[in-house]
Design an enzyme around this catalytic site. Sequence first.
Site, PDB file in Angstrom:
ATOM      1  CG  HIS A 225      -0.249  -0.112   2.519  1.00  0.00           C
ATOM      2  ND1 HIS A 225       0.170  -1.327   3.011  1.00  0.00           N
ATOM      3  CD2 HIS A 225       0.134   0.810   3.424  1.00  0.00           C
ATOM      4  CE1 HIS A 225       0.762  -1.148   4.176  1.00  0.00           C
ATOM      5  NE2 HIS A 225       0.767   0.150   4.444  1.00  0.00           N
TER       6      HIS A 225
ATOM      7  CG  HIS B  28       1.045   5.438   4.163  1.00  0.00           C
ATOM      8  ND1 HIS B  28       0.262   5.297   5.278  1.00  0.00           N
ATOM      9  CD2 HIS B  28       1.842   4.336   4.121  1.00  0.00           C
ATOM     10  CE1 HIS B  28       0.578   4.166   5.902  1.00  0.00           C
ATOM     11  NE2 HIS B  28       1.542   3.564   5.217  1.00  0.00           N
TER      12      HIS B  28
HETATM   13  P1  5GP Z   1       2.071   0.495   7.249  1.00  0.00           P
HETATM   14  O1  5GP Z   1       2.701   0.696   8.600  1.00  0.00           O
HETATM   15  O2  5GP Z   1       1.928  -0.969   7.002  1.00  0.00           O
HETATM   16  O3  5GP Z   1       2.743   1.229   6.146  1.00  0.00           O
HETATM   17  O4  5GP Z   1       0.669   1.172   7.340  1.00  0.00           O
HETATM   18  C1  5GP Z   1      -0.504   0.513   7.647  1.00  0.00           C
HETATM   19  C2  5GP Z   1      -1.541   1.586   7.813  1.00  0.00           C
HETATM   20  O5  5GP Z   1      -2.791   0.966   7.888  1.00  0.00           O
HETATM   21  C3  5GP Z   1      -1.358   2.438   9.072  1.00  0.00           C
HETATM   22  O6  5GP Z   1      -1.226   3.804   8.710  1.00  0.00           O
HETATM   23  C4  5GP Z   1      -2.630   2.157   9.867  1.00  0.00           C
HETATM   24  O7  5GP Z   1      -3.114   3.316  10.506  1.00  0.00           O
HETATM   25  C5  5GP Z   1      -3.584   1.644   8.823  1.00  0.00           C
HETATM   26  N1  5GP Z   1      -4.547   0.674   9.300  1.00  0.00           N
HETATM   27  C6  5GP Z   1      -4.350  -0.328  10.193  1.00  0.00           C
HETATM   28  N2  5GP Z   1      -5.473  -1.058  10.356  1.00  0.00           N
HETATM   29  C7  5GP Z   1      -6.397  -0.507   9.537  1.00  0.00           C
HETATM   30  C8  5GP Z   1      -7.756  -0.835   9.260  1.00  0.00           C
HETATM   31  O8  5GP Z   1      -8.351  -1.761   9.814  1.00  0.00           O
HETATM   32  N3  5GP Z   1      -8.403  -0.066   8.345  1.00  0.00           N
HETATM   33  C9  5GP Z   1      -7.791   0.998   7.718  1.00  0.00           C
HETATM   34  N4  5GP Z   1      -8.518   1.682   6.842  1.00  0.00           N
HETATM   35  N5  5GP Z   1      -6.510   1.332   7.971  1.00  0.00           N
HETATM   36  C10 5GP Z   1      -5.822   0.583   8.859  1.00  0.00           C
END
Ligand code: 5GP
Length: 142
Positions: A103, A105
Amino acid sequence: MAAYDTDNIFAKILRGEIPSQRVYEDEAVIAFMDVMPQGPGHTLVVPKAPSRNLLDADPSIFGPLFTVVQKVALAVKKAFGADGVTILQFNEPASGQTVYHLHVHVIPRFDGIPLKPHTGGMEKPEVLAESAEKIRAALAAR
Ligand code: 5GP
């Protein structure tokens, strides 16, 4: 590197097993609000094809994925009257990755205002719904 886990939270969102505030969807990519935003309008752009992160992704997804990243970046900038947009993408725990489905951001930025912490507090559902509506409107107006 660990194998892709089909029970990760974004795989569940993609299958419609848990809700999300979606702002965009096409055949290859979806975008929805981050529930722990680092700022107003923080959106996640997610390819439908399973990969743990950028390191194991089929490169054919990067064109469609970043086409949507640009669309969403323009839309959040407009929807929130932002001065800029930060794009973040994490790979493996050492980098800060917490959800193991690729993903990107997309975070609107405002002069002089720092980002909130990564995976900080949960936003209220009504605020996420309102943000999603603004972004959908900006996408529709393009
Ligand atoms: P990463 O750390 O993997 O780059 O980011 C994962 C992102 O997913 C984080 O910014 C977190 O806030 C978001 N996130 C975690 N759980 C959920 C969820 O259940 N739904 C949504 N929409 N975002 C989530």
